[in-house]
Design a protein around this motif. Sequence first.
Motif, PDB file in Angstrom:
ATOM      1  N   VAL A  22       0.751  -1.270   0.027  1.00 11.38           N
ATOM      2  CA  VAL A  22      -0.427   0.144   0.223  1.00 11.38           C
ATOM      3  C   VAL A  22       0.823   1.407  -0.126  1.00 11.38           C
ATOM      4  CG1 VAL A  22      -1.917   0.934   1.309  1.00 11.38           C
ATOM      5  CG2 VAL A  22      -2.055  -1.641   1.151  1.00 11.38           C
ATOM      6  N   VAL A  23       0.392   2.376  -0.921  1.00 12.77           N
ATOM      7  CA  VAL A  23       1.240   3.631  -0.879  1.00 12.77           C
ATOM      8  C   VAL A  23       0.457   4.417  -1.020  1.00 12.77           C
ATOM      9  CG1 VAL A  23       2.922   4.812  -2.704  1.00 12.77           C
ATOM     10  CG2 VAL A  23       3.294   2.461  -2.375  1.00 12.77           C
ATOM     11  N   VAL A  24       0.590   5.654   0.055  1.00 16.70           N
ATOM     12  CA  VAL A  24      -0.370   6.526   0.152  1.00 16.70           C
ATOM     13  C   VAL A  24       0.300   7.993   0.041  1.00 16.70           C
ATOM     14  CG1 VAL A  24      -1.877   7.558   2.195  1.00 16.70           C
ATOM     15  CG2 VAL A  24      -1.860   5.631   1.862  1.00 16.70           C
ATOM     16  N   ILE A  25       0.188   8.223  -1.146  1.00 15.44           N
ATOM     17  CA  ILE A  25       0.432   9.368  -1.491  1.00 15.44           C
ATOM     18  C   ILE A  25      -0.600  10.766  -0.688  1.00 15.44           C
ATOM     19  CG2 ILE A  25       1.357  11.212  -3.161  1.00 15.44           C
ATOM     20  CD1 ILE A  25       1.785   8.231  -5.090  1.00 15.44           C
ATOM     21  N   LEU A  26       0.338  11.783  -0.107  1.00 15.05           N
ATOM     22  CA  LEU A  26      -0.501  13.229   0.758  1.00 15.05           C
ATOM     23  C   LEU A  26       0.151  13.954  -0.189  1.00 15.05           C
ATOM     24  CD1 LEU A  26      -3.435  14.239   1.917  1.00 15.05           C
ATOM     25  CD2 LEU A  26      -1.257  14.301   4.013  1.00 15.05           C
ATOM     26  N   LEU A 249      -3.048   5.160  -3.931  1.00 15.84           N
ATOM     27  CA  LEU A 249      -3.980   5.855  -3.267  1.00 15.84           C
ATOM     28  C   LEU A 249      -3.083   7.897  -3.436  1.00 15.84           C
ATOM     29  CD1 LEU A 249      -5.001   3.580  -0.953  1.00 15.84           C
ATOM     30  CD2 LEU A 249      -6.925   5.085  -1.283  1.00 15.84           C
ATOM     31  N   PHE A 250      -3.667   8.103  -4.106  1.00 11.70           N
ATOM     32  CA  PHE A 250      -3.295  10.092  -4.431  1.00 11.70           C
ATOM     33  C   PHE A 250      -5.008  10.715  -4.253  1.00 11.70           C
ATOM     34  CE2 PHE A 250      -2.970  13.700  -6.949  1.00 11.70           C
ATOM     35  CZ  PHE A 250      -1.112  14.048  -6.560  1.00 11.70           C
ATOM     36  N   THR A 251      -3.568  12.083  -3.291  1.00 13.68           N
ATOM     37  CA  THR A 251      -4.798  13.049  -2.884  1.00 13.68           C
ATOM     38  C   THR A 251      -4.394  14.275  -2.708  1.00 13.68           C
ATOM     39  OG1 THR A 251      -6.972  13.433  -2.109  1.00 13.68           O
ATOM     40  CG2 THR A 251      -4.822  12.376  -0.324  1.00 13.68           C
ATOM     41  N   GLY A 252      -4.776  15.081  -1.674  1.00 16.99           N
ATOM     42  CA  GLY A 252      -3.843  16.462  -1.124  1.00 16.99           C
ATOM     43  C   GLY A 252      -4.914  16.642  -0.108  1.00 16.99           C
TER      44      GLY A 252
END
Length: 447
Positions: A22-26, A249-252
Amino acid sequence: MLRLIALLGLLSGTLSAAQPNVVVILVDDLGYECVGANGGTSYHTPNLDRMAREGVRFEQCYAQPNCTPTRVQMMTGQSNVRNYVRFGLLEKSQTTFGHLFHEAGYATCITGKWQLGQNDGGPKHFGFDEHCLWAYLDHGKRYANASLVVNDKLQAMEGQYGPDVCQAFAFDFIRRNRSKPFLLYYPMILTHGPYEATPDSKDYGQPSVKNKKGGQQHFADMVAYMDKLVGALAQELTTLGLRENTLILFTGDNGTGRGTTSTLADGSEQNGEKGSTTRGGMHVPLIVSWPGTMKPGTVCTDLVDMTDFLPTICEASGIAPPKTLPLDGRSFLPQVRGEKGSPRDWIYSYWVPLRDSQMANVGARGAVEQAFDHHYKLYSTGKFFELDHDVEEKSPLQVTDLKGDAATAAVKLQTALDQFKDARPAELDEYAKQKKEKKKKGRDKAE
């Protein structure tokens, strides 16, 4: 105690080869309008655009209006009403997705921006085996000639670009743990101000341009560099043979910083509204990619909140959060798979302003509390807005005057607000009060 319960609940299961990475990019200060796939035309985001075409793009994802509240929500799966104390702090009793994945046998890493306090053991206390961070133990330079903390050791990195250092740390972590499931939490340093040249900018290494035009150009450069790093990360996973079994998952973390103006494909413009509870301050991109599991090319209009990330990645990994842990999020993994899932009817937000200029909608509990859906918004102060016609929230309506769909929505949103009226632990407000008084005494003594 919650972490012990979580561990006991997980010991009965074993990791299998099918469990995904799992990779969570914020990304820091990146609003919805900054991504080309979302209709933005001001910035170069080919890697994100391709990820959106080949993956799942969510059109209605919302963060908190600034960074710490969002990070607390994302990491804990809880609304800020339950656990937010003050800016720059994650209260040490909290259970995070770092804990849950670590205790399930995952290798865990956080790289990028911290800004959640030092606590007892910092990131390791919250379940992360390794870290490379800005805004932890030190708030030095984050971009050119960065000053970062690598596994509790402060390092001055002359001649190095902070985001590149964090990316290299992520690559090293992935390579060393490629044979076992891993969680990489990647709260990127980019694209937060100061807006500076990147290594791909023509004026990198030269004195920064301070005028508005120069700042806008450097922000565009930073968005492009962020996109480049995301693309390189995805490519590295492919090269290592891990891409098919990695959920990204990519978000801001909030809307775009103030002082920037972005243009959309329809010719309209969106000003950066970070620090505002309007849509421009909270509307962020969300792109999910998991080859072989997702339904490619999906565009989802369901509401998504930052509390939804923890249950989503836990469901994807077969990790059951302890039942004693109250979660406000709901998994959007079914939507990623092309299923209906259980979409939200509304989003609730409890946000503590940082500045006097943000106090207009503060309610009785000293926070801005709001509930909204796709079309309407209700504040705890009684202000009601029709978002389709008043996205900037200039013309509040009286609830008693509403009719039809608006009146029905007002009842629904008030019910949502009421669900959280007893959710705030009294000890957190007392803790925050004590911290505030201690800080004031320190200032008084210094004067």
